[in-house]
Design a protein around this motif. Sequence first.
Motif, PDB file in Angstrom:
ATOM      1  N   VAL B  25       5.289  -4.106   2.724  1.00 20.59           N
ATOM      2  CA  VAL B  25       6.598  -4.262   2.080  1.00 20.59           C
ATOM      3  C   VAL B  25       6.550  -4.204   0.555  1.00 20.59           C
ATOM      4  N   THR B  43       2.659  -7.657   3.077  1.00 21.82           N
ATOM      5  CA  THR B  43       3.150  -7.141   4.350  1.00 21.82           C
ATOM      6  C   THR B  43       4.109  -8.148   4.958  1.00 21.82           C
ATOM      7  N   ASP B  44       4.833  -7.695   5.984  1.00 23.92           N
ATOM      8  CA  ASP B  44       5.778  -8.616   6.627  1.00 23.92           C
ATOM      9  C   ASP B  44       5.071  -9.547   7.615  1.00 23.92           C
ATOM     10  N   ARG B  49       5.511 -12.910  11.383  1.00 22.86           N
ATOM     11  CA  ARG B  49       6.776 -12.942  10.641  1.00 22.86           C
ATOM     12  C   ARG B  49       6.714 -13.717   9.333  1.00 22.86           C
ATOM     13  N   ARG B  51       5.325 -13.484   5.477  1.00 20.78           N
ATOM     14  CA  ARG B  51       4.755 -12.552   4.511  1.00 20.78           C
ATOM     15  C   ARG B  51       3.294 -12.879   4.218  1.00 20.78           C
TER      16      ARG B  51
END
Lengths: 328, 328
Positions: B25, B43-44, B49, B51
């Motif tokens: 992300v 990243t997500d 879920r 970060r």
Amino acid sequence: MAVYTNLGAEALSELTSHYDVGRLVSAKGIAEGVSNSNWLIETDGGEKRARRQFILTMYERRIDIAELPYFLDLLDHLAAAGSPVPRTIHDRTGATHRAIDGKAVALIEFLPGISPDKPTKEQLFAVGEALAGIHLAAQSFPGHRENRLGPSEWVETLARCGEDRLAEINPDLPRTLDVARQVKEEWPTDLPRSVIHSDLFPDNVLMVGDRVSGLIDFYFACNDMMAYDLAVIHAAWCFDESGNVFNKELGRALVAGYDSRRALSDEERRALPLLAKGACLRFVASRAFDWFDTGAEAMVTRKDPMQFARRLDFYEKADNSLFTPPAA
Amino acid sequence: MAVYTNLGAEALSELTSHYDVGRLVSAKGIAEGVSNSNWLIETDGGEKRARRQFILTMYERRIDIAELPYFLDLLDHLAAAGSPVPRTIHDRTGATHRAIDGKAVALIEFLPGISPDKPTKEQLFAVGEALAGIHLAAQSFPGHRENRLGPSEWVETLARCGEDRLAEINPDLPRTLDVARQVKEEWPTDLPRSVIHSDLFPDNVLMVGDRVSGLIDFYFACNDMMAYDLAVIHAAWCFDESGNVFNKELGRALVAGYDSRRALSDEERRALPLLAKGACLRFVASRAFDWFDTGAEAMVTRKDPMQFARRLDFYEKADNSLFTPPAA
């Protein structure tokens, strides 16, 4: 791409202590911004206990401190209207910027996303839509700033480089001065205006998939014709790297995205080829100037003005149909 | 401080897709690492879920790819033992590094913390303690790598610069070659060994308050005498910026912190002034060499070898009591 100033742990901690953001836990100098130094910083979030990220910008040069309120208040105005731009974080006294060693610094909201390097038509549609969004939202912004990189400045800058030196870069470059003089004569003055970004290259757009998650780096923002902003993106995004090959699909998607949020008037649509020539000239002029201004020893990579001189050629041959949606 | 390679959104997304870390992300090139390019990526977090942040390192030069397993496996070994070092993230095939355009890249755990710029004695104590911790943990590490910046190399490097060129930098510099020859003769061979970091300057240490949150940049790690590693920190951290003024409190705190986790033997303690001279010579030699090797046009700031030549003077005059804890 540089960090011009070394900012130590002590100075960083002292700075963040003036904001209600929690305690500093990380700071990395990031390789973004040509005229500013930037750090990606992280705090413990204070009482909320959730880590928060921010961009800390130190204004090194080119930025007139007196203009900072225009840029920083604009971010707040657009963010409040729901545009994907980072908010300015205010310190405990309400100030949008502070000083360290005589240099202005601002704390800006961090937004996720990655700059597209091979944009798709879905992405161009989203960028056009987001651009129209900031144009609409900015119409109620009270600040005013002239565009200081308009037709008079292109002509002046190219004339100052001189035909001989332009020819040194490339024999095809001197003729852009004639084109600039001509475009300046034809330049419209009566198209609808708002605040425009004026420099929305891919590295100033953050995307998560096909969604625009952030429009950043508003330090060339000014009050000017909205359609010119669209022309800048058209010229900057819709060609391949060589600058020769226009991608019609990307261009159409961009205009369609813009139209979907704010319909272009017939006058604007007719003016787009001319505005796109202007956009090319703006970057030909600044890059040609920087070519000589940027010594070989500088830390900044020189950008080739010919890239936009070739795109200028393209727009000289283009007609209005380029900006017309395909017949339904 | 540079990002040598432009890594686009597409290449970054492709790379992260080989790891079980979720979807990319954000990615920011960071101004860290002299021989490598580094990005702070987010990243997500995938199914979790939440970060997640990582450092992506691209090995540009100076690093022999054949040695990457030593450096990257070492991180895993130390992290597993509870040392504050970043883990190497393995891809889905279990590999610790991959290739992009023929260059090796590795994904490394992100650790919070900020490098201290004005370290306190509490911080030096914590650094000494953390150093002893990695020395103890690394004793069971199976890899082996020679120290290629030992006494023979200092003498060779300084001799290759030549007395004339050394004198060009500073008239006091040529004599360091004589000192290097003498220190090489006296250099101990029988002190206890482990893997050492060998380059633990403040910018390779991350701290949150007085706690060491990360020891990073192990690309000079090698098997050598543990006390030499302590001497490097002593020489690198315990002087003011001019290089002239030693801070006794900081030096004592460092040694006391180390002792608290792994007690130095009498032989090690006696050898410390000599080892500290060696540490100074190691940096005098590499900085003098880089002074000529780094053209004025390079993007890297040259470091003054005189800083460590002055510290060398200090250690020549110092005696053992410098490294002895104050009598209880």
